[in-house]
Scaffold this active site. Structure first.
Site, short mmCIF file in Angstrom:
data_model
loop_
_atom_site.label_atom_id
_atom_site.label_comp_id
_atom_site.label_asym_id
_atom_site.label_seq_id
_atom_site.Cartn_x
_atom_site.Cartn_y
_atom_site.Cartn_z
N LYS A 94 0.80 -1.31 0.37
CA LYS A 94 -0.30 0.29 -0.01
C LYS A 94 0.90 1.09 -0.44
O LYS A 94 0.60 2.53 -0.34
CB LYS A 94 -0.69 0.07 1.11
CG LYS A 94 -1.90 -1.38 1.28
CD LYS A 94 -3.26 -1.08 0.80
CE LYS A 94 -4.12 -1.90 0.13
NZ LYS A 94 -5.51 -1.92 -0.45
N GLU A 116 -9.67 5.70 2.29
CA GLU A 116 -10.33 4.76 4.13
C GLU A 116 -9.59 3.46 4.61
O GLU A 116 -8.10 3.07 3.86
CB GLU A 116 -11.51 4.18 2.62
CG GLU A 116 -11.20 3.38 1.98
CD GLU A 116 -9.97 3.74 0.80
OE1 GLU A 116 -9.92 5.04 0.62
OE2 GLU A 116 -9.80 2.83 -0.02
N SER A 381 1.44 -9.94 -0.59
CA SER A 381 1.14 -8.05 -1.06
C SER A 381 1.30 -7.26 0.58
O SER A 381 1.99 -6.36 0.68
CB SER A 381 0.11 -8.01 -0.69
OG SER A 381 -0.90 -9.23 -0.36
C1 LIG Z 1 -1.82 -6.98 2.47
C2 LIG Z 1 -2.61 -6.95 1.73
N1 LIG Z 1 -2.77 -7.16 0.84
C3 LIG Z 1 -3.76 -7.49 -0.22
C4 LIG Z 1 -4.80 -5.99 0.34
C5 LIG Z 1 -6.50 -6.14 -0.45
O1 LIG Z 1 -5.80 -4.67 -1.18
P1 LIG Z 1 -5.62 -4.70 -3.22
O2 LIG Z 1 -6.44 -5.61 -3.69
O3 LIG Z 1 -5.95 -3.41 -3.53
O4 LIG Z 1 -4.21 -5.23 -2.58
C6 LIG Z 1 -4.79 -5.35 1.26
C7 LIG Z 1 -6.14 -4.83 1.63
O5 LIG Z 1 -5.94 -4.01 2.89
C8 LIG Z 1 -3.50 -5.51 2.14
O6 LIG Z 1 -3.97 -4.86 2.87
#
Ligand SMILES: Cc1ncc(COP(=O)(O)O)c(C=O)c1O
Length: 398
Positions: A94, A116, A381
């Protein structure tokens, strides 16, 4: 001379096929237009790009490693590489978008930021860049998520952000986004940093652009490690779709690279307690864009459910609606239980505790058979510190 050219399948109006666009109230027209103008102006600006690149390197710690997970590869009889976004400053992907967006906000002379958050990772990333750049920060978060992602709430407060708990709907990401948009309507001088590839054009394109550094690095790292830039598969979880957009971006136009999105099935796609929007949704409008939405036959949003706060959303970014319906991406629905199991497998075999969101991407390894020669890149992620309570509550740890 214009240098910027999006690699996304997007038209002038911000449509990906029939998905996307900007469905916004009158009061936000100027805001969205100004944002669009600023994005296209600064995305081509050398000073802007230099500042972004420097912060990515020296503040976030990029490039994030591409790690060959030997033990996981042995278990699944293929070649698994983890893109370690969990090692970024603040613990998730993020921050890439938060920094790009905040730099844009500064260029536009904005001093108050709205965001948000679901899992709290985007809220923490935004609070972090606001501390770094001296901006006021208000973060909207569903009350359910405030309870299940407590460590991130404390981090945001320590960073100086005001965290507003939202008590409408089922008190999760959709409701937080509604409140953030409401704030933006009342305070059009503020800058709204959306945390995913959702919202009206240009947000999905802009967020994907800032996150595209993920796949840019993967190409260079694969070239160095295995001698070719393209893997056989790229796998990522999808909430609104920003980490997947970033991981897919530089491979979208390489049809030989298969893209797999993992969405949150919750207790099962047909259980009535799910957030698997692509499986369970239909075409509609949510938060300013035409996309796939979980809705009743008369267009009321169906409350989503997932154990993972970051995937607990009844919509999906328009890019992913397009990639899924056009067949460019394969979409698998992963249940809470499957994600918890995959998280434990990674933790006990590689010594990496993943975020619950990322665990959905890891679960694809149990749902699909890969060839022993395949190169499978999984976008990790985020890290799982924020989820320890949920892991403990669900008896993942013994
Ligand atoms: C670690 C992590 N991965 C994935 C996501 C999912 O969001 P996005 O689909 O925008 O990657 C989030 C959302 O808070 C997150 O914190």
């Amino acid at each position: 001379m214009k240098k910027y050219r999006s690699l996304l399948p997007i038209d002038e109006e911000g449509y990906y096929g029939r998905f996307g666009g900007a469905y916004i109230p009158e009061i936000l027209h100027d805001n969205v237009k100004n944002l669009r103008d600023a994005f296209y102006r600064y995305v081509d600006d050398d000073d802007f790009q230099k500042e972004f690149d420097t912060l990515m390197r020296d503040y976030v710690g990029r490039p994030s490693p591409l790690y060959r997970a030997d033990r996981l590869s042995e278990i699944h009889k293929t070649n698994i590489y983890l893109k370690r976004e969990d090692l970024n400053h603040t613990g998730a992907h993020k921050i890439n978008n938060a920094i790009g967006s905040a730099l844009l906000a500064k260029r536009m002379g904005k001093t108050r930021i709205i965001a948000e958050t679901g899992a709290g990772q985007h809220g923490v990333a935004t609070a972090t860049v606001c501390a770094l750049m001296g901006l006021d920060c208000v973060v909207y978060m569903g009350a359910t998520d405030v309870a299940r992602q407590q460590p991130n709430v404390e981090r945001m407060k320590m960073l100086g952000a005001k965290v507003v708990a939202v008590h409408s709907g089922n008190k999760t990401l959709k409701d937080a986004t509604n409140e953030a948009i409401r704030d933006w309507c009342c305070n059009p001088d503020s800058f709204y940093i959306i945390g995913s590839t959702v919202g009206p054009h240009p947000y999905p394109e802009m967020v994907a652009h800032f996150q595209s550094i993920i796949s840019k690095e993967i190409r260079a790292q694969l070239k160095e490690q295995v001698g070719r830039e393209t893997p056989d598969y790229v796998v990522a979880c999808v909430g609104g779709g920003s980490n997947a957009a970033g991981a897919f971006y530089h491979f979208i136009n390489n049809p030989e690279v298969r893209l797999i999105a993992a969405e949150a099935a919750g207790k099962g796609v047909d259980s009535g307690e799910t957030a698997a929007t692509i499986h369970a949704g239909s075409e509609g409008i949510i938060h300013g864009s035409r996309t796939l939405v979980m809705q009743t036959s008369d267009g009321q949003i169906v409350e989503p459910y997932s154990i993972s706060a970051g995937l607990d959303y009844p919509g999906i970014g328009p890019l992913h609606a397009y990639l899924a319906t056009s067949g460019r991406a394969e979409v698998l629905a992963v249940t809470d239980t499957e994600a918890l199991d995959a998280a434990m497998t990674l933790t006990r075999n590689e010594g990496i505790i993943p975020a619950l969101e990322s665990a959905h991407a890891l679960a694809v390894l149990d749902k699909k058979r890969f060839h022993p020669d395949d190169i499978v890149v999984i976008n990790l992620s985020g890290r799982g510190d924020k989820d320890l309570h949920t892991y403990l509550m669900n008896n993942s740890i013994n």
